[in-house]
Design an enzyme around this catalytic site. Structure first.
Site, short mmCIF file in Angstrom:
data_model
loop_
_atom_site.label_atom_id
_atom_site.label_comp_id
_atom_site.label_asym_id
_atom_site.label_seq_id
_atom_site.Cartn_x
_atom_site.Cartn_y
_atom_site.Cartn_z
N HIS A 1 0.80 -1.22 0.00
CA HIS A 1 0.00 0.00 0.00
C HIS A 1 0.84 1.28 0.00
O HIS A 1 0.34 2.33 -0.34
CB HIS A 1 -0.99 0.00 1.16
CG HIS A 1 -0.38 0.14 2.51
ND1 HIS A 1 -0.17 -0.93 3.35
CD2 HIS A 1 0.06 1.22 3.18
CE1 HIS A 1 0.36 -0.49 4.48
NE2 HIS A 1 0.52 0.81 4.40
N ASP B 1 0.30 -7.68 1.21
CA ASP B 1 0.67 -6.29 1.48
C ASP B 1 2.18 -6.13 1.57
O ASP B 1 2.71 -5.45 2.46
CB ASP B 1 0.00 -5.76 2.75
CG ASP B 1 0.09 -4.23 2.84
OD1 ASP B 1 0.25 -3.59 1.78
OD2 ASP B 1 0.01 -3.70 3.96
N SER C 1 4.36 2.64 7.85
CA SER C 1 4.11 1.47 7.01
C SER C 1 5.33 1.12 6.19
O SER C 1 5.95 1.96 5.55
CB SER C 1 2.95 1.73 6.06
OG SER C 1 1.74 1.62 6.73
#
Length: 483
Positions: free
Chosen positions: A211, A244, A326
């Site tokens: 992402h 992911d 992230s």
């Protein structure tokens, strides 16, 4: 569940507080007006799954195939976990697991020196104000206690050994920071965000979250900046929506890259110390600490757009993780990478005036053993490979197990003829309650557990049929790609 965006502007810091009303008058710094106020400035069976980076709203009675691509989790996650620090829309709505950090957002105007300077200036003003007050107090006391002798005060300088031994947080951070990068990704339309990544090998491959770089997969701009300020253009080598995980490669990579050492996430124990590195809210090279709060936490995440979801059996940590973390490394006390920070549980209120939620001590990371396998596949083939059982399961939040649906996705057979589940004797209506020794409380939990394995692995499936419990051996199949 709300998702979190990355790359938000740094929130304003409160202005420096005024001196106490009864404090002695502070001597004003040269060039300042006595009594003037300091300038304001600023600086995832356990809980129901969480919507994270990519878990869009989906029908709660849908029948996703544990092989990719599964349908998005229900709009209200069955297992309250947080997909974590993932991209997604700004954290709006009730508390839920937030997606991986770095979801898309309207790219803000480039930062200019004025804004950054304003933050620094505010900090300096506060420091000067505090210094002025201290100086004033010291001078006044010296005069009141003066008995005619000298008012000169001699201070001793304490040297001390500032050596930081191996294993200390400072030593681990010093060794890992040079191999951690801040990633900026933007689509051709200018939308994008900020995330983190770390050096995987000497050839210039950087591992991060899918992402984080999703906006730049089909064109756009992608760059990675090291702590020393050196910035490199990069390109996406491969990305895995379901896991992911993504791998990018630096263009004109330097020859002195130092890959971070990968640990063994299977050996991690609850209570082990953790160190997270990332760029929370755009603050690059930030280091935070905590512990492993739980293992095998089922997490589903999405960006809230209704697209495919990501699933993981995550490591839970209370190290502070926020939008921008992230893709960053989660390290153990020896500096080994044990996970990739990917999601958080967040509250509904954003805070800092940004409308974006922050850390409440519930962060989730993809175990490095899984991420390493995925990254190697992406580097070698450019495509992810997923393990599968070949059956569609419900995503309803039942907490009783993963039920094989009566109808497959798009009118297909719920159990693939000749597939792994079919060969193992599983039938529509069976409820899977365990995979090896892992308790299965929902469809998403089953998917996450299956994806911790590789195609060809043999697993023991415990299931219920007609009120009775059975077990069967099953050899996992495979599916290549996200589509």
């Amino acid at each position: 569940m709300s998702t979190e965006n990355e790359g938000t502007a740094v929130p304003p810091a409160p202005s420096a507080p005024p001196p106490p009303a009864d404090a002695p008058a502070a001597s004003a710094p040269q060039g300042a007006h006595p009594g003037s106020a300091p300038a304001a400035g600023h600086p995832y069976g356990p809980p129901a799954p969480q919507t994270r980076q990519d878990a869009g709203a989906g029908e709660s009675s849908s029948a996703p195939d544990p092989s990719w691509p599964p349908p998005p989790p229900p709009s209200t996650p069955a297992y309250g976990g947080d997909g974590g620090v993932g991209h997604g829309a700004a954290g709006q709505g009730g508390g839920g697991w937030g997606a991986g950090w770095g979801s898309t957002y309207q790219q803000p105007a480039p930062k200019n020196g004025r804004r950054r300077g304003g933050l620094v200036a505010a900090v300096l003003v506060a420091a000067l104000a505090a210094g002025g007050l201290g100086g004033g107090l010291g001078y006044t006391l010296a005069r009141e206690n003066d008995s005619g002798g000298s008012t000169t005060v001699s201070s001793t300088t304490s040297g001390g050994n500032v050596k930081r031994d191996p294993g200390t947080v400072a030593a681990v951070a010093a060794a890992a920071l040079p191999s951690t990068v801040t990633i900026e990704a933007a689509s051709s339309s200018g939308e994008g965000g900020t995330g983190t990544g770390f050096v995987f090998d000497k050839q210039g491959h950087i591992v991060t979250n899918n992402h984080v770089v999703a906006d730049a997969v089909d064109g756009g701009n992608l760059s990675a900046t090291f702590p020393d300020g050196k910035k490199y253009e990069a390109e996406v080598v491969g990305n895995a929506q379901g896991y992911d995980v993504a791998v990018i490669k630096l263009k004109k990579a330097p020859s002195d890259l130092k890959p971070l050492t990968l640990g063994n996430s299977d050996d991690v124990a609850v209570g082990d110390s953790t160190i997270a590195i990332g760029a929370p809210f755009g603050l690059s090279n930030t280091v935070t600490t905590g512990i492993i709060s739980a293992k095998n936490r089922p997490v589903a995440s999405s960006d809230g757009s209704g697209s495919k979801a990501s699933y993981m059996s995550a490591l839970q940590t209370d190290a502070s993780i926020n939008p921008g973390n992230s893709g960053g490394p989660l390290l153990d006390a020896q500096g080994n990478v044990i996970g990739i920070n990917s999601a958080i549980q967040s509250t509904s209120n954003g805070g800092f005036g940004t409308g974006q939620a922050g850390s409440i001590g519930l962060g989730f990371a993809i175990p490095i053993n899984q991420a390493k396998y995925v990254a190697q596949e992406l580097i070698e083939t450019g495509k992810p490979v997923y393990a599968k059982i070949g059956a569609s399961v419900s995503l309803e939040d039942t907490a009783n197990g993963a039920k094989i649906t009566e109808q497959g996705v798009g009118g297909t057979e719920p159990v693939d003829p000749g597939g792994p589940a079919d060969k193992a004797g599983l039938k529509p209506g069976d409820v899977i309650t365990k995979l090896d020794d892992r308790v299965i409380d929902s469809g998403p939990t089953l998917i996450g557990e299956i994806w911790t394995h590789k195609p060809g692995d043999e697993v023991t499936v415990t299931y219920e049929r007609g009120g009775k419990e059975y077990t069967t051996e099953l050899t996992l199949g495979s599916r290549v790609g996200d589509s």
